[in-house]
Design an enzyme around this catalytic site. Sequence first.
Site, short mmCIF file in Angstrom:
data_model
loop_
_atom_site.label_atom_id
_atom_site.label_comp_id
_atom_site.label_asym_id
_atom_site.label_seq_id
_atom_site.Cartn_x
_atom_site.Cartn_y
_atom_site.Cartn_z
N HIS A 166 0.84 -1.22 0.00
CA HIS A 166 0.00 0.00 0.00
C HIS A 166 0.87 1.26 0.00
O HIS A 166 0.44 2.32 0.49
CB HIS A 166 -0.94 0.03 1.21
N SER A 296 17.75 17.75 -16.51
CA SER A 296 17.03 19.01 -16.50
C SER A 296 17.83 20.06 -17.23
O SER A 296 19.07 20.10 -17.16
CB SER A 296 16.77 19.47 -15.06
N LYS A 302 20.72 17.18 -11.96
CA LYS A 302 19.53 16.33 -11.85
C LYS A 302 19.63 15.16 -12.81
O LYS A 302 20.00 15.33 -13.97
CB LYS A 302 18.27 17.14 -12.14
N GLU A 309 11.16 5.40 -17.83
CA GLU A 309 10.11 6.23 -18.40
C GLU A 309 9.77 5.80 -19.83
O GLU A 309 8.61 5.81 -20.25
CB GLU A 309 10.51 7.70 -18.36
#
Length: 441
Positions: A166, A296, A302, A309
């Site tokens: 969960h 980025s 980053k 993805e």
Amino acid sequence: MSVQAGDQLWGGETSKAVANFPISGEPIPVPVVRWLGRIKGAAARVNAELGLLDPEVAEKVAVAADRVAEGDFDDQFPIDVFQTGSGTSSNMNANEVIASLAGAGVHANDHVNMGQSSNDVFPSAVHLAALSTASHELLPALARLEASLQAKAKEFRDVVKSGRTHLMDAVPVTLGQEFSGYAAQVRLGARRIENALPQVAQIPLGGTATGTGLNTHKEFAGRVRARLIDATGLEIRPPEEPFEAQGNRDALVELSGALKVLAVSLTKIAGDLALLGSGPRAGIGEIFLPELQKGSSIMPGKVNPVIPEVVLQVAAQVIGNDAAITIAGTQGQFELNVRVPLIARNLLESIRLLATTTRVFADKCVDGIQANEEGCRMSAESTLAAATALNPYIGYDKAGEIVNAAASSGRLLRDVAAEMGVDEETYNQAMDLRKMAQGNL
């Protein structure tokens, strides 16, 4: 015939179809084109063997068809994939190109299409294209990804961390156990695909227009299949029942369903890896994903989970393709399904995308994953759910009191348990995190 670059080899029926279907600008999948060539080359030789086609004409047709099968004339198949639903236009396109290549005296219908109908040849080409690409491209790619995940399962077998259910802290597991689960998902996905292929291997060739075999020799289909098997090594099969094979494309829907399940599995795996690698300071941070590129254009340093993805996007596309294939499969009427080009387009795209993506996933992501052992140790020691191991010693209610007190105060479970009367020996015996992660395995 001497063919020059830029020559137009198709004839009037192809030109009509090009004019009639200015829909997507996307032609039928190349593997289908090449399988049309293979089938028609084998058909010409078989018709000569059966005494139905002049041997000289048959050889001209076969040689021309072989060149189509080898990919020499992919650019001669311009008809949009969204065309007449039986694939008749593309079958006529193949007949015309092969007849032009074969030269004078060769007729597109009487010779190239002898013993065939669009209704049995085009779906046969689609089935065989799917069978071949799934067997030779997708399944090896899945074996590669499974091996990569299994290697990480072995590498991380002793790295204990917090489990999560969960999206909340749960009892400890090992990072290796998680990766073992991922490897099994891929392995089972490959097995589902393998289980669908024997049905895909059943082709309707020989049924001609409606499954009755009108205008073809009774030995034609068997002999053509034998030639294709010898040439490719694929286990191509006769239909279990000719009218079933002619009237629907259930086997392709079944294969698409297996691809969808694989896409669901890949979504779980890629999503988990992105979350496990999130951070580096404000996320979960239990693994380090390979740093492939800047993440980025504005935030220095980053790094994004770019390969997961990509996998997530491809999986979504495959699931969408399956929805379209399922709808197309429901729309067969009587002796023919006339949504075959749509099924071919989406199914072969799904196979290709999954094959290329899973290889990239293994090569550029999974192989390079490293465990953040400190991050895993901290999560394993911090999860309050570890108090579950105290239940057999002190009971569920008292263990719950310890958890609640630790959660509200921010203190360690060990300190709160000692304060509530749990002796150190009992605590250490119950709270062996590595043993806890192994459970009864």
